[in-house]
Design a protein around this motif. Structure first.
Motif, PDB file in Angstrom:
ATOM      1  N   LEU A  15     -30.972  29.460  28.339  1.00 27.35           N
ATOM      2  CA  LEU A  15     -31.432  29.718  26.974  1.00 27.35           C
ATOM      3  C   LEU A  15     -30.535  30.730  26.272  1.00 27.35           C
ATOM      4  N   ASP A  26     -34.742  23.685  36.142  1.00 24.55           N
ATOM      5  CA  ASP A  26     -35.049  24.757  35.193  1.00 24.55           C
ATOM      6  C   ASP A  26     -33.856  25.023  34.264  1.00 24.55           C
ATOM      7  N   TYR A  27     -32.682  25.052  34.840  1.00 29.08           N
ATOM      8  CA  TYR A  27     -31.475  25.351  34.069  1.00 29.08           C
ATOM      9  C   TYR A  27     -31.084  24.192  33.160  1.00 29.08           C
ATOM     10  N   THR A  64     -33.123  23.042  29.753  1.00 28.83           N
ATOM     11  CA  THR A  64     -32.819  23.888  28.595  1.00 28.83           C
ATOM     12  C   THR A  64     -31.402  23.660  28.106  1.00 28.83           C
ATOM     13  N   TRP A  65     -30.476  23.543  29.034  1.00 26.67           N
ATOM     14  CA  TRP A  65     -29.067  23.346  28.656  1.00 26.67           C
ATOM     15  C   TRP A  65     -28.893  22.039  27.891  1.00 26.67           C
ATOM     16  N   GLN A  74     -33.636  29.521  33.881  1.00 25.67           N
ATOM     17  CA  GLN A  74     -33.926  28.984  32.563  1.00 25.67           C
ATOM     18  C   GLN A  74     -33.505  29.985  31.477  1.00 25.67           C
ATOM     19  N   ALA A 134     -31.152  20.429  26.195  1.00 30.44           N
ATOM     20  CA  ALA A 134     -31.846  20.509  24.907  1.00 30.44           C
ATOM     21  C   ALA A 134     -30.971  21.184  23.848  1.00 30.44           C
TER      22      ALA A 134
END
Length: 463
Positions: free
Chosen positions: A201, A135-136, A139-140, A197, A142
């Motif tokens: 973000l 989950d983390y 996003t990181w 997440q 991206a």
């Protein structure tokens, strides 16, 4: 007389170091506090979430270290060119370095997204924690562009010695992250509850704001950006100049989180609570090491500008003052942390195993923080001199030849405490070696100047 844009080649050395370092202390403290705040908010979700985030530290630190390397390469080459007075070349180098950072970000984002499970399983993450890590990290990864490219741009700002501007950008980014963290992690004020997440973000959005601010500063305030398309040969030349220092500097910085990954795997044998305690303690460590990060961030541009201008005595004086500061402040930090460790760790967890591991770390490793700070300063000075390989050698010796073997060997006798004793010994031994090395290099830099001065003095006497 100073070259245009080279503000660090004249005036009191001590005054420059203080003026450069103090604003950066606030900026770096803001960024490091952001990491601590992230960790604190995530810790409120539970021990599994804290352990999951702790597993991400070696990977995120490794990639951020890549950005630090490119930033160091950019700052090194631009500070030396500023010392020579070539502003046109500065503009070309700044723009080309940003383009290079963009390309690197795209490549590593793709690699990272494809290797999440394999990397974290290798680090010791189990099936319960892996989904939280995913989950983390998705996003990181991206948003990695917004981590890397602003760091390259800030390297150009850093080269000018404008630490106030850089500090303001960093503080603004940290404040944005602080505001967004609780909103996105816990779903406050109508925002969705995103937990880990959301933490990632919030960081990406804050970094995107720093990207916008950095571009404005470089384009409209420093006038360091050019929109002309260079010949491919000129672009490749710029990339080589940045990478000549940037790649070894990145390697130097990446060694630390890579070795930390091995340490995490070693601690994982004692359970996720040991990893969580280690993760929280290292977040506290980052805060107290802020003065060393600040000093090392500015010693490189100082050295680079004075090298370009041929002011070798100023380089030696700056290093002497920095060494004294590291020695004195290291003692103070160790004493304060020894007293405050239980209170600090109690803010991150209520599990006795987590608190015990963190307190143990903060009692042992800070004894060597002064030497760790000295290693940072020396490595930055080598980068400023355009000699990155000695810094690589120091870091490899510290982390690979000393820390990992000592941590493994001493853990066989003293368990978790042995790992931390190995870290302290590695810092002390490498700090002494690094200091002796940079002193020898600086004496050699000044030899031609001293020889000419001696010859002129002899001629005056003979007359």
């Amino acid at each position: 007389m100073a070259s245009p844009g080279a503000t660090l080649t004249e005036g009191p050395v001590r005054g420059h170091l203080v003026a450069l370092t103090v604003p950066m202390i606030w900026g770096i403290a803001a960024i490091m506090s952001l990491h601590v705040v992230d960790t604190w908010f995530v810790a409120q979700l539970g021990e599994r979430h804290l352990a999951a985030m702790s597993f991400t530290f070696p990977v995120t630190f490794t990639l951020v270290s890549l950005g630090i390397g490119l930033m160091a390469g950019t700052a090194s080459v631009i500070s030396r060119v500023l010392g020579q007075g070539d502003i046109t070349r500065v503009r070309r180098l700044t723009t080309d370095a940003a383009l290079l950072g963009t390309a690197v970000a795209v490549v590593f984002t793709a690699i990272g997204l494809l290797t999440i499970d394999g990397v974290f399983v290798a680090l010791g993450a189990d099936e319960e924690i892996l989904p939280l890590i995913r989950d983390y990290m998705v996003t990181w990864y991206a948003g990695f562009f917004f981590f890397l490219v602003p760091m390259v741009g800030l390297g150009a700002v850093r080269a000018t010695g404008d630490s106030r501007l850089q500090s303001r950008i960093m503080i603004a980014s940290a404040l944005a992250n602080l505001i967004l963290d609780p909103l996105l992690i816990f779903g406050l004020a109508g925002f969705p509850r995103m937990e880990l997440q959301g933490a990632a973000l919030a960081t990406v959005i804050a970094r995107a704001l720093s990207f916008a601010a950095g571009y404005w500063a470089l384009h409209y305030r420093k006038h360091f950006v050019t929109h002309t398309i260079p010949p491919i040969a000129e672009f490749l030349w710029s990339c080589r100049q940045v990478l000549r220092v940037g790649l070894p500097a990145a390697g130097t910085n990446m060694i630390i989180p890579l070795a930390t990954g091995i340490i995490v795997a070693l601690l994982a044998r004692h359970g996720p609570n040991a990893v969580a305690g280690f993760g929280a303690a290292t977040r506290i460590e980052q805060i107290v090491l802020v003065p060393y990060f600040a000093m090392s961030s500015m010693i490189g541009p100082f050295v680079g500008q004075n090298l370009g201008a041929g002011q070798y005595a100023r380089i030696e004086q700056a290093l002497e003052l920095s060494g004294r500061f590291c020695a004195a402040s290291g003692v103070l930090i160790a004493v304060v942390l020894a007293a405050a460790a239980p209170l600090l760790m109690g803010q991150f967890a209520d599990q006795p195993e987590v608190i015990h591991t963190g307190v143990l770390y903060l009692w042992i490793v800070p004894l060597s923080f002064g030497m760790a700070g000295l290693v940072m300063v020396v490595n930055a000075a080598f980068n400023g001199l355009g000699l990155p390989l000695p810094g690589v050698a120091v870091s490899v010796t510290r982390m690979v030849l000393l820390y990992l073997p000592l941590a493994w060997l001493l853990s066989l006798w003293w368990g978790i405490a042995g790992v931390f004793i190995g870290a302290a010994l590695a810092n002390i031994l490498s700090g002494v070696g690094a200091w002796l090395w940079i002193r020898r290099v600086c004496r050699r830099l000044g030899e031609p100047v001293r020889s000419v001065a001696a010859s002129m003095e002899a001629e005056d006497v003979n007359r």
